[in-house]
Design an enzyme around this catalytic site. Structure first.
Site, PDB file in Angstrom:
ATOM      1  N   TYR A  69      15.938  -7.147 -31.162  1.00 19.18           N
ATOM      2  CA  TYR A  69      15.178  -6.818 -29.963  1.00 19.18           C
ATOM      3  C   TYR A  69      16.172  -6.463 -28.878  1.00 19.18           C
ATOM      4  O   TYR A  69      17.356  -6.774 -28.981  1.00 19.18           O
ATOM      5  CB  TYR A  69      14.303  -8.002 -29.531  1.00 19.18           C
ATOM      6  N   CYS A 112      31.048 -13.032 -32.918  1.00 11.14           N
ATOM      7  CA  CYS A 112      30.010 -13.861 -33.534  1.00 11.14           C
ATOM      8  C   CYS A 112      28.636 -13.311 -33.144  1.00 11.14           C
ATOM      9  O   CYS A 112      28.514 -12.420 -32.301  1.00 11.14           O
ATOM     10  CB  CYS A 112      30.166 -15.316 -33.087  1.00 11.14           C
ATOM     11  N   CYS A 151      32.963 -18.103 -26.000  1.00 15.26           N
ATOM     12  CA  CYS A 151      33.896 -17.281 -26.777  1.00 15.26           C
ATOM     13  C   CYS A 151      34.719 -16.419 -25.825  1.00 15.26           C
ATOM     14  O   CYS A 151      34.337 -16.193 -24.673  1.00 15.26           O
ATOM     15  CB  CYS A 151      33.130 -16.386 -27.739  1.00 15.26           C
ATOM     16  N   CYS A 195      27.783 -13.557 -29.361  1.00 17.82           N
ATOM     17  CA  CYS A 195      28.486 -12.538 -28.576  1.00 17.82           C
ATOM     18  C   CYS A 195      27.899 -11.153 -28.814  1.00 17.82           C
ATOM     19  O   CYS A 195      27.752 -10.373 -27.881  1.00 17.82           O
ATOM     20  CB  CYS A 195      29.972 -12.553 -28.899  1.00 17.82           C
ATOM     21  N   ARG A 203      46.189 -13.816 -36.563  1.00 19.65           N
ATOM     22  CA  ARG A 203      45.009 -13.565 -37.389  1.00 19.65           C
ATOM     23  C   ARG A 203      44.456 -12.164 -37.216  1.00 19.65           C
ATOM     24  O   ARG A 203      43.603 -11.734 -37.975  1.00 19.65           O
ATOM     25  CB  ARG A 203      43.913 -14.591 -37.082  1.00 19.65           C
ATOM     26  N   GLU A 234      35.106 -13.248 -25.753  1.00 17.47           N
ATOM     27  CA  GLU A 234      34.378 -12.055 -25.281  1.00 17.47           C
ATOM     28  C   GLU A 234      33.515 -12.383 -24.067  1.00 17.47           C
ATOM     29  O   GLU A 234      33.437 -11.599 -23.122  1.00 17.47           O
ATOM     30  CB  GLU A 234      33.479 -11.491 -26.398  1.00 17.47           C
ATOM     31  N   TRP A 259      16.914  -7.249 -25.084  1.00 22.57           N
ATOM     32  CA  TRP A 259      16.576  -8.218 -24.054  1.00 22.57           C
ATOM     33  C   TRP A 259      15.910  -7.566 -22.851  1.00 22.57           C
ATOM     34  O   TRP A 259      14.902  -8.051 -22.346  1.00 22.57           O
ATOM     35  CB  TRP A 259      17.848  -8.958 -23.654  1.00 22.57           C
TER      36      TRP A 259
END
Length: 141
Positions: free
Chosen positions: A125, A88, A54, A91, A82, A56, A127
């Site tokens: 969570y 998403c 993506c 991301c 748009r 990002e 990481w």
């Protein structure tokens, strides 16, 4: 969900990249991020049926390549006018993991808002909490 000042210059940068650099089906989203030193880093997605990155995530890599390791705000804009598009799930998780204090510009019924990335991924969570070399897990401090 707390909101903060929307970085209009950042939105304009992503909008310009979406307008001028997104062509065809391979590049349909643009993103821009502001680094701690004030720089704006931009990128576009790389569509591929195998799951290309993506916009990002392209920006995260481009920022690192430019020595900008501390991103403060990010926004993604779709091609063909748009407008701002929220990240998403992949991301959101990646941005939270790499930049837990990052703000993300998202659309809302009342206009654009800048929100903490953690607010976009509740009950997740962290990481870093699962990495052996973090201070909270007995790793180096």
């Amino acid at each position: 969900m707390p909101t903060h000042h929307v970085d209009e210059e950042l939105v304009a940068a992503a909008t310009e990249i979406a307008r001028t650099r997104c062509r065809g089906d391979n590049h349909t989203m643009a993103a821009a991020a502001r680094a701690a030193d004030g720089r704006i880093v931009t990128g576009v997605n790389v569509y591929h049926f195998t799951g290309g990155p993506c916009a990002e995530l392209v920006v995260v890599g481009a920022a690192a390549a430019q020595g900008a390791y501390d991103l403060k705000t990010i926004v993604a804009v779709g091609d063909r006018d748009r407008g701002v598009v929220p990240p998403c799930g992949r991301c959101r998780q990646t941005l939270l993991d790499h930049f837990p204090t990052l703000e993300v510009v998202v659309p809302s019924p009342t206009g654009l808002r800048a929100v903490p990335v953690a607010d976009l991924l509740p009950h997740t969570y962290v990481w870093a909490d699962h990495q052996l070399d973090t201070p909270s897990n007995g790793g180096p401090t």
